[in-house]
Design an enzyme around this catalytic site. Structure first.
Site, short mmCIF file in Angstrom:
data_model
loop_
_atom_site.label_atom_id
_atom_site.label_comp_id
_atom_site.label_asym_id
_atom_site.label_seq_id
_atom_site.Cartn_x
_atom_site.Cartn_y
_atom_site.Cartn_z
CE1 TYR A 138 -3.98 -1.98 5.52
CE2 TYR A 138 -3.24 0.06 4.65
CZ TYR A 138 -3.66 -1.11 4.35
OH TYR A 138 -3.86 -1.63 2.90
CB SER A 177 -0.71 0.05 1.35
OG SER A 177 -1.55 1.27 1.40
#
Lengths: 254, 478
Positions: free
Chosen positions: A157, A144
């Protein structure tokens, strides 16, 4: 084996019910992928996804797989390679968590890290071994943009993806000369079930666009894919911003 | 008179001519190596062994692991038949002895790694040429049998395996069987064209072609369009052993399919001018240049190929005029340039060769038209007429028109274009060539080769555990 035009014959998806995973599998099945294994926790979504792919003419199998049940990974995944070559493994599972709640509840933060990082490490190592034995294949790892720089609104995250991202890069290097290729995919903000209800970030993208990026990357044996592609240039700048300036950029976005 | 030629006196092919695409060196012990075909696409990693004797081959076959093994020669197949990811690959170029020669009957007994170049060098001085040659001399006899190759003479001479008198085949269980088309027709014709999947050819007896000279009397004629090309070939095939048309694949409209037709026969001694008569069988081809591995992808594109096509077309004479050509110049022009496949850059290229029956000329025209209109550039576009089908279960040639394209893999729209072509070929009752294939589908293959089931049956009998496998056999579920 991928053919001379980069078309894939067989696919294993870890986290087979995610939007990006299903979008990718669908596009591949429309091309030449005729054997698909979806490994995920059993759910209606998973079954619906499998049916959809069958409708496209693929031979689809679902396999129960839990990212956080680390000990089961070897037993679940290794035998899949005995049934025939797997050209591409797509590691697509991951949870976003809830940053504020997770900060207050360290065990819930640990779950995010265990899923996104630890479970990804154990399952990657198992499939890498399977790919090595067949002398070819690609492992596609969904990272990501959040892995690039820590920021206050998603650093649990983000750090789990940063760990995975670094792991996958190193794994790719260690597999040089074995015929196995590792591709790290860094999507921007993806509008999907995982991010439903969250504010959209600039340069956001869709599961379909990420799937396109993955398939294009597979054709070229790319090692790193950004979706959208321009994010690569955005982050080559953002990466070097001093922290106070970066914080201001983040604030402005909100 | 039967003569055993001195093995040591035979010219050895130069080391560097013995490479397909291999990233690492070779030793007699196993070595983990990345292999691809001549098109340099879809590489896989395997352990490569270079056996030097029958015993070493038998040992390797007995010790094959769960991923099996396949033989490899000079790596000239375009796709993946001579690679075996995760398994063993036996590179047989070290098995390159010419064992026996019978000059009266024109027979040679050779090991599988003997190249056609080597055979030409050894046998031309005695007035014998190889029975069939493809567009390159750098193929081995083993590979020529496994692919049942053809050349510009198919309408006259058939395919390579039709000139194999007998062969010794090592089977998966370690036994060796001597096959002739008469004694064991099933296994013989499963092995001829069988892509190396029935066993390993340890030696073969070939019937060579007698020639008076090493030169070819060629007539080259420019043709204005596809109809003219086809007409010229249909008219002249009976008079010429060798015939081929090269097309400008990007020409459209009235110029669609324009090109030039070359028709030739081996020259007789009387046809040679005085200066060549002293050595009518001279043969000393040398590569002119080697291509370094520095070319970018996309150098061969629509624009550059259009220019080359134009230049080539203009160079061809409008009226046919016989002239003498060398073996290298007529049969193997690309062999003059070493590693020419590198010109395509690292992304590689693929060859697409199909055959359709003569009554499907409309399909041929449709394909030529669509490729031209879509502007998919092809460096080499070659049209030929095949004679009656070869008996091999998976042999490619069947009576009809065969057309070959060379496409860079990065050509926009190529996957869709080729899938459309697959459909056209299939519908017309045609097929694709396994030695060139790198992307066809298993279902199309089964539909194109009606004798696939018969092949599978023979293979299941001689290799029930699937010791002989390749990336191609896995990809196509052969």
């Amino acid at each position: 084996m991928k053919d001379s035009l980069g078309s894939v014959q067989s696919l294993l998806v870890l986290g087979g019910s995610s939007d990006i995973a299903l979008a990718t599998a669908r596009k591949l099945a429309q091309d030449k992928t005729k054997r698909i294994i979806l490994a995920a926790r059993p759910s209606e979504r998973l079954d619906a996804g499998a049916d959809l792919l069958r409708g496209l003419g693929a031979d689809v199998r679902t396999v129960p797989f839990d990212a956080r049940d680390f000990e089961s990974h070897e037993k679940t995944l290794a035998p899949l390679f005995e049934e025939g070559d797997i050209d591409v493994v797509l590691l697509a599972f991951g949870v976003l968590g809830e940053q504020e709640k997770d900060e207050r509840d360290p065990l819930s933060a640990a779950e995010v890290v265990q899923t996104n990082f630890v479970g990804a490490v154990t399952s990657s190592l198992v499939v890498a071994e399977g790919l090595k034995k067949q002398g070819h294949g690609s492992l596609v790892v969904l990272s990501s943009v959040a892995a690039e720089r820590g920021r206050k609104d998603n650093f649990i995250y983000g750090s789990s993806k940063a760990g995975l991202d670094t792991f996958a890069q190193g794994l790719g290097d260690s597999l040089q000369g074995t015929g196995v290729h590792v591709m790290v995919v860094r999507p921007g903000f993806v509008e999907s079930k995982m991010t439903a209800g969250r504010p959209k970030a600039p340069m956001s993208t869709t599961p379909e666009a990420v799937a396109e990026g993955i398939i294009e990357g597979l054709r070229k044996d790319a090692e790193l894919v950004w979706v959208p592609a321009q994010l690569r240039y955005v982050f080559s700048g953002l990466r070097h911003l001093p922290r106070p300036a970066f914080r201001k950029v983040v604030e402005k976005q909100r | 008179m039967a003569t055993d030629l001195e093995v040591a006196a035979l010219p050895q092919p130069r080391r560097e001519q013995l490479t397909g695409s291999m990233e690492q060196g070779r030793t007699s012990r196993g070595r983990t190596t990345k292999l691809s075909g001549w098109g340099r696409t879809s590489p896989t990693v395997a352990e490569v062994l270079r056996p030097r004797s029958r015993e070493e081959i038998a040992e390797a076959v007995a010790g094959a692991g769960p991923r099996g093994l396949v033989a490899r020669g000079l790596g000239r197949s375009y796709g993946d038949p001579a690679q075996n990811g995760g398994g063993l690959v036996l590179e047989l170029t070290g098995m390159n002895r010419i064992l026996h020669v019978d000059l009266d009957r024109g027979l040679v007994v050779v090991e599988p790694g003997v190249s056609l170049q080597q055979l030409m060098r050894a046998m031309l001085p005695f007035g014998y040429f190889v029975p069939v040659t493809p567009g390159t001399r750098y193929v081995t006899v083993g590979g020529a049998i496994a692919c049942d190759i053809h050349g510009k003479s198919h309408h006259a001479d058939g395919s390579f395996a039709q000139h194999v008198e007998s062969m010794d085949l090592l089977l998966a269980d370690g036994t060796v069987r001597t096959l002739t088309p008469e004694s064991e027709p099933e296994l013989f014709w499963a092995t001829a064209g069988g892509m190396g999947l029935t066993g390993i050819v340890l030696r073969a007896t070939l019937r060579m072609m007698p020639v008076e000279t090493s030169r070819i009397m060629v007539e080259t004629k420019r043709v204005a369009d596809l109809d003219q090309a086809m007409e010229r070939m249909a008219e002249t095939d009976a008079d010429y052993r060798f015939s081929v048309a090269s097309l400008d694949n990007l020409a459209t409209g009235p110029a669609l399919g324009r090109g030039w037709v070359e028709s030739g026969n081996f020259a007789t001694r009387d046809q040679l001018p005085a200066k060549f008569r002293a050595e009518p069988l001279a043969f000393s081809p040398k590569p002119l240049a080697t291509v370094p591995d520095v070319f970018p992808n996309g150098l061969l594109n629509r624009r550059t190929i259009r220019l080359m096509n134009e230049a080539n077309f203009r160079r061809a004479p409008k009226t046919s005029r016989p002239h003498l050509a060398t073996i290298g110049g007529f049969f193997h022009p690309l062999d003059a340039i070493h590693d020419w496949n590198r010109v395509y850059g690292g992304a590689g290229f693929l060859q697409y060769q199909f055959v359709v029956p003569f009554d499907a000329a409309a399909t041929l025209r449709r394909i030529v038209e669509r490729v031209a209109v879509q502007g998919a550039p092809s460096f080499v576009t070659v049209l030929k007429r095949f004679g009656p089908a070869s008996p091999g279960y998976l042999s490619f040639p069947t009576e009809g028109w065969t057309l070959t394209y060379d496409f860079p893999t990065g050509t926009p729209g190529l996957p869709g274009l080729l899938r459309w072509m697959d459909g056209q070929v299939l519908e017309a009752g045609g097929r694709l060539y396994l030695a060139k294939d790198s992307r066809m589908s298993a279902t199309d293959l089964a539909a194109m080769y009606p004798r696939l089931e018969a092949f599978r049956k023979v293979r299941a009998e001689v290799d029930p555990h699937g010791v002989f496998v390749s990336d191609q056999s896995r990809r196509l579920s052969l």
